[in-house]
Enzyme design. Structure first.
Site, PDB file in Angstrom:
ATOM      1  N   PHE A   1       1.824  -9.444 -10.642  1.00 38.47           N
ATOM      2  CA  PHE A   1       1.037  -8.406 -10.994  1.00 38.47           C
ATOM      3  C   PHE A   1       1.625  -7.095 -10.429  1.00 38.47           C
ATOM      4  O   PHE A   1       1.645  -7.078  -9.104  1.00 38.47           O
ATOM      5  CB  PHE A   1      -0.482  -8.754 -10.505  1.00 38.47           C
ATOM      6  CG  PHE A   1      -1.202  -7.525 -10.740  1.00 38.47           C
ATOM      7  CD1 PHE A   1      -2.042  -7.420 -11.968  1.00 38.47           C
ATOM      8  CD2 PHE A   1      -1.667  -6.450  -9.918  1.00 38.47           C
ATOM      9  CE1 PHE A   1      -2.994  -6.311 -12.219  1.00 38.47           C
ATOM     10  CE2 PHE A   1      -2.511  -5.606 -10.020  1.00 38.47           C
ATOM     11  CZ  PHE A   1      -3.137  -5.502 -11.341  1.00 38.47           C
TER      12      PHE A   1
ATOM     13  N   LYS B   1      -2.073   0.047  -1.097  1.00 32.76           N
ATOM     14  CA  LYS B   1      -3.250  -0.776  -0.680  1.00 32.76           C
ATOM     15  C   LYS B   1      -3.400  -0.378   0.713  1.00 32.76           C
ATOM     16  O   LYS B   1      -4.278   0.591   1.073  1.00 32.76           O
ATOM     17  CB  LYS B   1      -3.150  -1.885  -0.958  1.00 32.76           C
ATOM     18  CG  LYS B   1      -3.537  -2.285  -2.411  1.00 32.76           C
ATOM     19  CD  LYS B   1      -3.876  -3.703  -2.663  1.00 32.76           C
ATOM     20  CE  LYS B   1      -4.579  -3.989  -4.122  1.00 32.76           C
ATOM     21  NZ  LYS B   1      -3.491  -4.315  -5.153  1.00 32.76           N
TER      22      LYS B   1
ATOM     23  N   ASP C   1       7.761  -5.195  -4.666  1.00 35.29           N
ATOM     24  CA  ASP C   1       6.437  -4.846  -4.536  1.00 35.29           C
ATOM     25  C   ASP C   1       5.696  -5.216  -3.366  1.00 35.29           C
ATOM     26  O   ASP C   1       5.360  -6.437  -3.538  1.00 35.29           O
ATOM     27  CB  ASP C   1       5.729  -5.056  -6.130  1.00 35.29           C
ATOM     28  CG  ASP C   1       3.994  -4.822  -6.084  1.00 35.29           C
ATOM     29  OD1 ASP C   1       3.769  -4.197  -5.163  1.00 35.29           O
ATOM     30  OD2 ASP C   1       3.694  -4.572  -7.214  1.00 35.29           O
TER      31      ASP C   1
HETATM   32  C1  LIG Z   1      -2.892  -3.775  -6.346  1.00 40.27           C
HETATM   33  C2  LIG Z   1      -1.747  -4.009  -6.764  1.00 40.27           C
HETATM   34  C3  LIG Z   1      -1.077  -3.063  -7.681  1.00 40.27           C
HETATM   35  C4  LIG Z   1      -1.573  -1.999  -8.379  1.00 40.27           C
HETATM   36  O1  LIG Z   1      -2.208  -1.283  -7.305  1.00 40.27           O
HETATM   37  P1  LIG Z   1      -3.185  -0.016  -8.080  1.00 40.27           P
HETATM   38  O2  LIG Z   1      -3.402   0.887  -6.675  1.00 40.27           O
HETATM   39  O3  LIG Z   1      -4.495  -0.737  -8.261  1.00 40.27           O
HETATM   40  O4  LIG Z   1      -2.767   0.747  -8.934  1.00 40.27           O
HETATM   41  C5  LIG Z   1       0.479  -3.485  -8.024  1.00 40.27           C
HETATM   42  N1  LIG Z   1       1.034  -4.394  -7.113  1.00 40.27           N
HETATM   43  C6  LIG Z   1       0.464  -5.166  -6.534  1.00 40.27           C
HETATM   44  C7  LIG Z   1       1.243  -6.378  -5.742  1.00 40.27           C
HETATM   45  C8  LIG Z   1      -0.801  -5.175  -6.341  1.00 40.27           C
HETATM   46  O5  LIG Z   1      -1.615  -5.869  -5.584  1.00 40.27           O
END
Ligand SMILES: *Cc1c(COP(=O)(O)O)cnc(C)c1O
Length: 404
Positions: free
Chosen positions: A145, A259, A230
Site C-alpha cells: 500500500f 505519518k 516506504d
Molecule cells: C498511510 C500510508 C501511505 C499514504 O499516506 P497518506 O498520508 O495517507 O497519503 C503510504 N504508504 C504507507 C506505507 C502508508 O501506510
C-alpha cells in the site's frame, strides 16, 4: 452546547455534506490526552489507532503543544520561495538518522511516495544516458500500500484500491514479499527502481525480512536500480528503531516518510542519498505547503521528545512482554486468533475471520484499533504508552475474545 446536540449535528452534517468515501466508525471524537480519547458523550477509549500510526507521542503531549503554539505565534507559512530556519534544522536532524543525503518536504505519505516515483524516473534517464521514457519501470511488492494518488495507486496492486481509476501509471510489476528470486526475475534493462514498504502496514503487517532486504540491496547495486523504501507507516520509531530498515542493517537510496513524523501535524518527507539527490534540480519538483515553519516545529518537537524521553529504548524495552501477552491470546483463543505479526508497536493479530467485526467489538469494549488487510486487527500504541496501557490493551482484547 449539550453533547447530545453536538452529536446529532455532527452526524447530520457528515450525512449531508461530507464525501461518502470512508467506512467510518459511528463515533465522534472530541478530546485526547496521551493514549486516551473521548467521544462527544464523554466515553473514553484506549486509543491504539493513534490516528493510523500518526500520534507517536500520544495526544496533546505538553512539549509538542507548546512548540506548535509558540511557532503559530511566530511564523506559520512562507512557501518554499524562501528559506525558514526550522526546515533546515529538521533536514539536518533527519540526515543524522538516515545518512548522508538531502530532504524534500511535503504533506502526506502519498505525496512523499509520488516524489520517490519521480526520482525513479530521473534515475532511469540517468541510467539510460539521457533518454526519457525508456528506463522507467518500478518493481513493487504484492499486498503493498503506497497511497491514493495516481502514483501511489499504481504502486498498490490491490483491486479494491485501483478499481474505477484505470488507466494507471505504466511500468509497475510486483514480486512476492520475502521471495528475492521473484524480484530478480522481474528486472530488465528498463527497470529503474525497487520500491516497497519495509513493513507492510495496510496489507496486513508483513515485515520484509533482513535477509530479503539485504538481497534487494545487492540486486539494486548490481543492476544500478534505486532501492526506495516506504517508511510512511513503519518509520519514526514505530518498530523500536527510528527507521524499520535499521533492523536489517541496509541503507536504501531513498526513503518516504510521513505519518508519525509530525506527531499529528501533517508533514511528509523524502530523504535521497547524496548520489541521487542531485537528480532534482530547481524547478523539477515542489510543494506549496511542504516544510512550513509550523509543520517543521511539530516534527522537531517529535524528534526532541523522542530523544528526551528515550522512546526508541522504551519501545524496545516494553515490546517483549507486550508481545508475550498478545501471543498468550493466540494460545487461549485458537478458534479466533491465528497469530501475532509485526515488530515493536506495529503489530497485528491475525484473526480466523473478518477483522472488522472484532474492531467493532473492541470499540464497544473501550479500545480503538484499526483493521488491516488479510483479517488482521492492528495495534498501534503511541511510542510513550505505559506498560499498564499496553497490558490494558491485552485485557480488553481478552474480554472481547472470551465473549466471542
Ligand atoms: C498511510 C500510508 C501511505 C499514504 O499516506 P497518506 O498520508 O495517507 O497519503 C503510504 N504508504 C504507507 C506505507 C502508508 O501506510
Amino acid at each position: 452546547m449539550s453533547s447530545e446536540i453536538t452529536r446529532l449535528n455532527t452526524v447530520d452534517l457528515y450525512d449531508a455534506h461530507v464525501l461518502n468515501n470512508y467506512g467510518r466508525a459511528p463515533l465522534t471524537l472530541v478530546r485526547g490526552r496521551g493514549a486516551r480519547v473521548w467521544d462527544d458523550e464523554g466515553k473514553s477509549f484506549l486509543d491504539f489507532t493513534s490516528g493510523i500510526a500518526v500520534s507517536v507521542l500520544g495526544h496533546c503531549h505538553p512539549k509538542w503543544v507548546q512548540a506548535v503554539q509558540r511557532q503559530a505565534g511566530e511564523l506559520i507559512h512562507t512557501s518554499n520561495l524562501f528559506r525558514n530556519p526550522l526546515q533546515g534544522e529538521l533536514a539536518r536532524r533527519l540526515v543524522a538518522r538516515a545518512g548522508p543525503g538531502r530532504l524534500f518536504f511535503c504533506n502526506s505519505g502519498a505525496e512523499a511516495n509520488d516524489g520517490l516515483l519521480k526520482l525513479a524516473r530521473l534515475h532511469g534517464i540517468r541510467k539510460s544516458g539521457g533518454v526519457e521514457g525508456k528506463c522507467f519501470k518500478v518493481i513493487g511488492a504484492e499486498n503493498a500500500f503506497h497511497g491514493r494518488t495516481f502514483g501511489g495507486m499504481s504502486a498498490t496492486p490491490q483491486e479494491k484500491i485501483q478499481q474505477g481509476f484505470r488507466p494507471l501509471l505504466d511500468g509497475f510489476s510486483f514480486g512476492k514479499l520475502n521471495d528475492l528470486q521473484s524480484f530478480a526475475d522481474l528486472i530488465d534493462e528498463d527497470t529503474a527502481a525497487i520500491f516497497l514498504e519495509t513493513v507492510q502496514g495496510e496489507g496486513g503487517i508483513n515485515p520484509a525480512t533482513p535477509e530479503f532486504l539485504r538481497g534487494l540491496r545487492a540486486l539494486c547495486t548490481k543492476h544500478n536500480l534505486l532501492l526506495m523504501l516506504d517508511e510512511v507507516q513503519c518509520g519514526i520509531g514505530r518498530t523500536g528503531a527510528f527507521f524499520a530498515f535499521e533492523h536489517a542493517d541496509v541503507r536504501p537510496d531513498a526513503i518516504g516518510m510521513a505519518k508519525g513524523l509530525g506527531g499529528g501535524f501533517p508533514i511528509g518527507a523524502i530523504w535521497i542519498s547524496e548520489t541521487s539527490a542531485e537528480l532534482f534540480q530547481p524547478g523539477s519538483h515542489g510543494s506549496t505547503f511542504g516544510g512550513t515553519p509550523l509543520a517543521c516545529a511539530a516534527a522537531l518537537a517529535v524528534l526532541d521528545v523522542m530523544e528526551q524521553e528515550d522512546l526508541l529504548a522504551r519501545v524496545q524495552q516494553l515490546t517483549p512482554a507486550w508481545h508475550e501477552q498478545l501471543k498468550a491470546l493466540v494460545a487461549e483463543f485458537p478458534q479466533h486468533v491465528v497469530g501475532l505479526k509485526g515488530l515493536g508497536y506495529l503489530v497485528g493479530l491475525q484473526m480466523a475471520g473478518d477483522a472488522l467485526g472484532w474492531v467493532g467489538k473492541l470499540r464497544a469494549a473501550g479500545m480503538l484499533a484499526p483493521p488491516a488487510g488479510g483479517n488482521v486487527v492492528r495495534l498501534l500504541p503511541p511510542l510513550n504508552a505505559t506498560a499498564e496501557e499496553l497490558t490494558e490493551s491485552v485485557e480488553i482484547f481478552r474480554r472481547v475474545l472470551a465473549a466471542g
